[in-house]
Motif scaffolding. Structure first.
Motif, PDB file in Angstrom:
ATOM      1  N   GLY A  28       0.820  -1.209   0.000  1.00 41.88           N
ATOM      2  CA  GLY A  28       0.000   0.000   0.000  1.00 41.88           C
ATOM      3  C   GLY A  28       0.850   1.254   0.000  1.00 41.88           C
ATOM      4  O   GLY A  28       0.541   2.232  -0.699  1.00 41.88           O
ATOM      5  N   TYR A  29       1.928   1.224   0.770  1.00 42.20           N
ATOM      6  CA  TYR A  29       2.852   2.363   0.812  1.00 42.20           C
ATOM      7  C   TYR A  29       3.502   2.567  -0.548  1.00 42.20           C
ATOM      8  O   TYR A  29       3.602   3.703  -1.041  1.00 42.20           O
ATOM      9  CB  TYR A  29       3.910   2.099   1.878  1.00 42.20           C
ATOM     10  CG  TYR A  29       4.926   3.194   2.041  1.00 42.20           C
ATOM     11  CD1 TYR A  29       4.577   4.417   2.603  1.00 42.20           C
ATOM     12  CD2 TYR A  29       6.245   3.000   1.645  1.00 42.20           C
ATOM     13  CE1 TYR A  29       5.515   5.425   2.752  1.00 42.20           C
ATOM     14  CE2 TYR A  29       7.188   4.003   1.798  1.00 42.20           C
ATOM     15  CZ  TYR A  29       6.819   5.205   2.358  1.00 42.20           C
ATOM     16  OH  TYR A  29       7.762   6.203   2.507  1.00 42.20           O
ATOM     17  N   ALA A  30       3.936   1.474  -1.166  1.00 42.51           N
ATOM     18  CA  ALA A  30       4.556   1.554  -2.490  1.00 42.51           C
ATOM     19  C   ALA A  30       3.582   2.091  -3.529  1.00 42.51           C
ATOM     20  O   ALA A  30       3.950   2.887  -4.401  1.00 42.51           O
ATOM     21  CB  ALA A  30       5.071   0.176  -2.909  1.00 42.51           C
ATOM     22  N   GLY A  39       4.254   5.493  -5.243  1.00 45.78           N
ATOM     23  CA  GLY A  39       4.505   5.369  -6.679  1.00 45.78           C
ATOM     24  C   GLY A  39       3.607   6.284  -7.492  1.00 45.78           C
ATOM     25  O   GLY A  39       4.060   6.966  -8.420  1.00 45.78           O
ATOM     26  N   LEU A  40       2.317   6.306  -7.161  1.00 47.21           N
ATOM     27  CA  LEU A  40       1.390   7.197  -7.863  1.00 47.21           C
ATOM     28  C   LEU A  40       1.764   8.663  -7.652  1.00 47.21           C
ATOM     29  O   LEU A  40       1.699   9.477  -8.592  1.00 47.21           O
ATOM     30  CB  LEU A  40      -0.039   6.958  -7.367  1.00 47.21           C
ATOM     31  CG  LEU A  40      -0.684   5.611  -7.715  1.00 47.21           C
ATOM     32  CD1 LEU A  40      -2.017   5.456  -6.988  1.00 47.21           C
ATOM     33  CD2 LEU A  40      -0.888   5.498  -9.226  1.00 47.21           C
ATOM     34  N   THR A  41       2.170   8.998  -6.434  1.00 49.15           N
ATOM     35  CA  THR A  41       2.504  10.386  -6.110  1.00 49.15           C
ATOM     36  C   THR A  41       3.772  10.841  -6.831  1.00 49.15           C
ATOM     37  O   THR A  41       3.765  11.874  -7.519  1.00 49.15           O
ATOM     38  CB  THR A  41       2.683  10.550  -4.589  1.00 49.15           C
ATOM     39  OG1 THR A  41       1.462  10.174  -3.932  1.00 49.15           O
ATOM     40  CG2 THR A  41       3.025  11.982  -4.236  1.00 49.15           C
ATOM     41  N   VAL A  78      -1.130   6.300   6.842  1.00 53.20           N
ATOM     42  CA  VAL A  78      -0.178   6.869   5.874  1.00 53.20           C
ATOM     43  C   VAL A  78      -0.450   6.301   4.487  1.00 53.20           C
ATOM     44  O   VAL A  78      -0.453   7.029   3.479  1.00 53.20           O
ATOM     45  CB  VAL A  78       1.274   6.588   6.306  1.00 53.20           C
ATOM     46  CG1 VAL A  78       2.255   6.965   5.185  1.00 53.20           C
ATOM     47  CG2 VAL A  78       1.617   7.363   7.572  1.00 53.20           C
ATOM     48  N   ASP A  79      -0.674   4.984   4.411  1.00 49.43           N
ATOM     49  CA  ASP A  79      -0.974   4.343   3.129  1.00 49.43           C
ATOM     50  C   ASP A  79      -2.216   4.954   2.482  1.00 49.43           C
ATOM     51  O   ASP A  79      -2.217   5.281   1.282  1.00 49.43           O
ATOM     52  CB  ASP A  79      -1.201   2.844   3.323  1.00 49.43           C
ATOM     53  CG  ASP A  79       0.085   2.076   3.576  1.00 49.43           C
ATOM     54  OD1 ASP A  79       1.154   2.714   3.591  1.00 49.43           O
ATOM     55  OD2 ASP A  79       0.017   0.852   3.774  1.00 49.43           O
ATOM     56  N   ILE A  80      -3.279   5.096   3.263  1.00 51.87           N
ATOM     57  CA  ILE A  80      -4.541   5.617   2.729  1.00 51.87           C
ATOM     58  C   ILE A  80      -4.366   7.046   2.218  1.00 51.87           C
ATOM     59  O   ILE A  80      -4.821   7.391   1.115  1.00 51.87           O
ATOM     60  CB  ILE A  80      -5.641   5.557   3.803  1.00 51.87           C
ATOM     61  CG1 ILE A  80      -5.995   4.097   4.120  1.00 51.87           C
ATOM     62  CG2 ILE A  80      -6.889   6.311   3.344  1.00 51.87           C
ATOM     63  CD1 ILE A  80      -6.900   3.927   5.316  1.00 51.87           C
ATOM     64  N   VAL A  81      -3.681   7.879   3.002  1.00 51.62           N
ATOM     65  CA  VAL A  81      -3.467   9.280   2.605  1.00 51.62           C
ATOM     66  C   VAL A  81      -2.628   9.340   1.328  1.00 51.62           C
ATOM     67  O   VAL A  81      -2.946  10.088   0.386  1.00 51.62           O
ATOM     68  CB  VAL A  81      -2.791  10.068   3.741  1.00 51.62           C
ATOM     69  CG1 VAL A  81      -2.362  11.449   3.257  1.00 51.62           C
ATOM     70  CG2 VAL A  81      -3.739  10.208   4.929  1.00 51.62           C
ATOM     71  N   LEU A  82      -1.571   8.538   1.274  1.00 51.38           N
ATOM     72  CA  LEU A  82      -0.701   8.542   0.094  1.00 51.38           C
ATOM     73  C   LEU A  82      -1.449   8.070  -1.152  1.00 51.38           C
ATOM     74  O   LEU A  82      -1.286   8.636  -2.235  1.00 51.38           O
ATOM     75  CB  LEU A  82       0.519   7.654   0.329  1.00 51.38           C
ATOM     76  CG  LEU A  82       1.727   8.298   1.007  1.00 51.38           C
ATOM     77  CD1 LEU A  82       2.827   7.257   1.232  1.00 51.38           C
ATOM     78  CD2 LEU A  82       2.276   9.460   0.182  1.00 51.38           C
ATOM     79  N   LEU A  98      -4.714   8.233  -1.732  1.00 51.47           N
ATOM     80  CA  LEU A  98      -5.668   9.265  -2.131  1.00 51.47           C
ATOM     81  C   LEU A  98      -4.974  10.424  -2.835  1.00 51.47           C
ATOM     82  O   LEU A  98      -5.448  10.922  -3.865  1.00 51.47           O
ATOM     83  CB  LEU A  98      -6.438   9.764  -0.904  1.00 51.47           C
ATOM     84  CG  LEU A  98      -7.405   8.767  -0.258  1.00 51.47           C
ATOM     85  CD1 LEU A  98      -8.019   9.352   0.995  1.00 51.47           C
ATOM     86  CD2 LEU A  98      -8.497   8.359  -1.251  1.00 51.47           C
ATOM     87  N   ILE A  99      -3.836  10.852  -2.280  1.00 55.99           N
ATOM     88  CA  ILE A  99      -3.061  11.921  -2.919  1.00 55.99           C
ATOM     89  C   ILE A  99      -2.572  11.464  -4.283  1.00 55.99           C
ATOM     90  O   ILE A  99      -2.653  12.208  -5.273  1.00 55.99           O
ATOM     91  CB  ILE A  99      -1.872  12.338  -2.037  1.00 55.99           C
ATOM     92  CG1 ILE A  99      -2.360  13.014  -0.759  1.00 55.99           C
ATOM     93  CG2 ILE A  99      -0.929  13.273  -2.793  1.00 55.99           C
ATOM     94  CD1 ILE A  99      -1.264  13.309   0.239  1.00 55.99           C
ATOM     95  N   GLY A 100      -2.087  10.222  -4.345  1.00 53.91           N
ATOM     96  CA  GLY A 100      -1.578   9.689  -5.609  1.00 53.91           C
ATOM     97  C   GLY A 100      -2.657   9.593  -6.674  1.00 53.91           C
ATOM     98  O   GLY A 100      -2.421   9.907  -7.842  1.00 53.91           O
ATOM     99  N   LEU A 101      -3.854   9.146  -6.286  1.00 47.20           N
ATOM    100  CA  LEU A 101      -4.958   9.048  -7.247  1.00 47.20           C
ATOM    101  C   LEU A 101      -5.350  10.424  -7.782  1.00 47.20           C
ATOM    102  O   LEU A 101      -5.619  10.587  -8.982  1.00 47.20           O
ATOM    103  CB  LEU A 101      -6.167   8.376  -6.591  1.00 47.20           C
ATOM    104  CG  LEU A 101      -6.027   6.880  -6.292  1.00 47.20           C
ATOM    105  CD1 LEU A 101      -7.213   6.385  -5.472  1.00 47.20           C
ATOM    106  CD2 LEU A 101      -5.907   6.079  -7.587  1.00 47.20           C
TER     107      LEU A 101
END
Length: 263
Positions: A157-159, A163-165, A241-245, A247-250
């Motif tokens: 999830g972190y990756a 990665g998206l961000t 942290v995973d969820i926030v990242l 959402l930001i990445g999407l």
């Protein structure tokens, strides 16, 4: 029924698009010669095995009562699962701009294919090496497979989020590419791959868990080694942290899709 049919068709199209991008990525990167797509997991295996053998050659058999083989396996495999997907998403869109001419291909599909490919390679590498080391008696079987899976999926999830961000931001400026590589080198010694939180002074143990990937590595090692070793992590913090990242990445991937023009 119409809504269900539409969603089912959309899912099928998405699956076929990402599947086609995966095959294209494998053929482009590894080709059809020699061992071909097996480099997908053979490459990370070589990295982890090389680090493990290096530690063994310098006569480091145990680190604070932790077998060096299992310590290196859990530590450096965890690095690969979050670092490689981000590196592959970095500047990923420009070489694939021609694919965006197809109306079903989006920027996020390019990222998704690369993330899936790297995660698959790191996962297969970890499983194969663990099975090989266990079969020859170099390491013991894991204590709690479920806890290993929990830590591994949180690292994935972190990756994904990172990665998206990073991938989306790198399309705005090539400076992100240079900055990210610098950050990678700086965060590697802080990622928990080469140490356990319990080895640190008590004042630093809580601070160490603020590094998201440290929590995943500690969970992975808890699942592998179990008691009597002590492990320090906050899975709720890591999950947030995973969820926030993600959402930001999407959001950034959506914005990147509006900015780029297919060629």
């Amino acid at each position: 029924m119409e809504t269900g049919t539409t969603l089912g068709r959309s899912f099928e199209i998405q699956r076929r698009v990402i599947g086609a991008l995966l095959m294209r990525e494998i053929l482009t990167r590894y080709g059809r010669h020699n061992i071909g797509f097996m480099w997908l997991f053979f490459e990370p295996m070589l990295f982890t095995l090389g680090i493990t053998l290096l530690w063994s050659l310098v006569k480091v058999e145990h680190v604070s009562n932790v077998p060096i083989m299992a310590f290196a396996l859990t530590g450096y495999s965890s690095v690969l699962v979050w670092r490689n997907p981000v590196n592959r998403c970095n500047l990923a869109v420009e070489p694939n701009l021609s694919l965006l001419y197809h109306r079903n291909v989006r920027v996020i599909d390019i990222f998704a294919a690369r993330i899936l490919l790297e995660v698959a390679g790191a996962t297969i590498s970890f499983i194969v090496l663990a099975a090989a080391f266990i079969s020859v008696g170099w390491v013991k079987p894991p204590h709690d497979v479920l806890r290993i899976l929990e830590g591994w999926f949180l690292l994935i999830g972190y990756a994904t989020g990172l990665g998206l961000t990073i991938g989306s931001l790198s399309e705005r400026s090539e400076t992100i590419d240079r900055v990210w590589h610098t950050i990678t080198y700086l965060t590697f010694p802080l990622s928990g791959a080469a140490f356990m939180v319990d080895w640190l002074p008590q004042k630093l143990q809580h601070l160490a868990t603020y590094m998201p990937m440290v929590n995943g590595v500690e969970m992975l090692r808890e699942g592998y080694f179990g008691p009597p070793l002590k492990f320090h992590y906050d899975w709720v913090y890591f999950a947030c942290v995973d969820i926030v990242l993600v959402l930001i990445g999407l959001y950034l991937a959506r914005e990147a899709g509006k900015r780029v023009e297919p060629q």
